[in-house]
Design a protein around this motif. Structure first.
Motif, mmCIF file in Angstrom:
data_model
loop_
_atom_site.group_PDB
_atom_site.id
_atom_site.type_symbol
_atom_site.label_atom_id
_atom_site.label_comp_id
_atom_site.label_asym_id
_atom_site.label_seq_id
_atom_site.Cartn_x
_atom_site.Cartn_y
_atom_site.Cartn_z
ATOM 1 N N LYS A 293 0.838 -1.195 0.000
ATOM 2 C CA LYS A 293 0.000 0.000 0.000
ATOM 3 C C LYS A 293 0.872 1.243 0.000
ATOM 4 O O LYS A 293 1.846 1.353 0.738
ATOM 5 N N TRP B 10 -6.781 -1.543 -1.446
ATOM 6 C CA TRP B 10 -6.346 -0.242 -0.943
ATOM 7 C C TRP B 10 -6.420 0.828 -2.042
ATOM 8 O O TRP B 10 -6.746 1.988 -1.767
ATOM 9 N N TYR C 165 -8.689 4.211 -2.183
ATOM 10 C CA TYR C 165 -8.075 5.519 -2.455
ATOM 11 C C TYR C 165 -8.834 6.240 -3.566
ATOM 12 O O TYR C 165 -9.125 7.425 -3.447
#
Length: 96
Positions: free
Chosen positions: A42, A81, A85
């Protein structure tokens, strides 16, 4: 023989000129991501400057992520992730 030499010299000069112009025959494929270019961990959101989808002609579907310092990495768009985002970036900011 002089014509051959002149043709060869012209071809050589043209190749040098193209090299100086920064033109690449592979320029259309330079924005593709290959297996070794992917990053799995990440990336913290505050480090990401921008991201963009790779062109449709690329063999792997990916997102190119540019960090604040200019480094670029390839990310699988299916990574949890990264999807999170993207949702944060696309959702309108709410003030309370």
């Amino acid at each position: 023989m002089k014509v051959f030499s002149l043709a060869l010299l012209t071809l050589l000069l043209a190749a040098l000129w193209i090299g100086c112009q920064g033109i690449s025959f592979r320029s259309a494929y330079s924005k593709c991501c290959y297996k070794e270019m992917f990053i799995r961990q990440k990336i913290p959101a505050f480090l990401i400057r921008s991201y963009q989808k790779t062109p449709s002609h690329c063999s792997r579907k990916a997102m190119q992520v540019e960090l604040l310092k200019g480094k670029k990495f390839c990310v699988d768009p299916e990574e949890g992730w990264f999807q999170q985002y993207q949702q944060q970036q696309e959702s309108p900011s709410r003030s309370t």
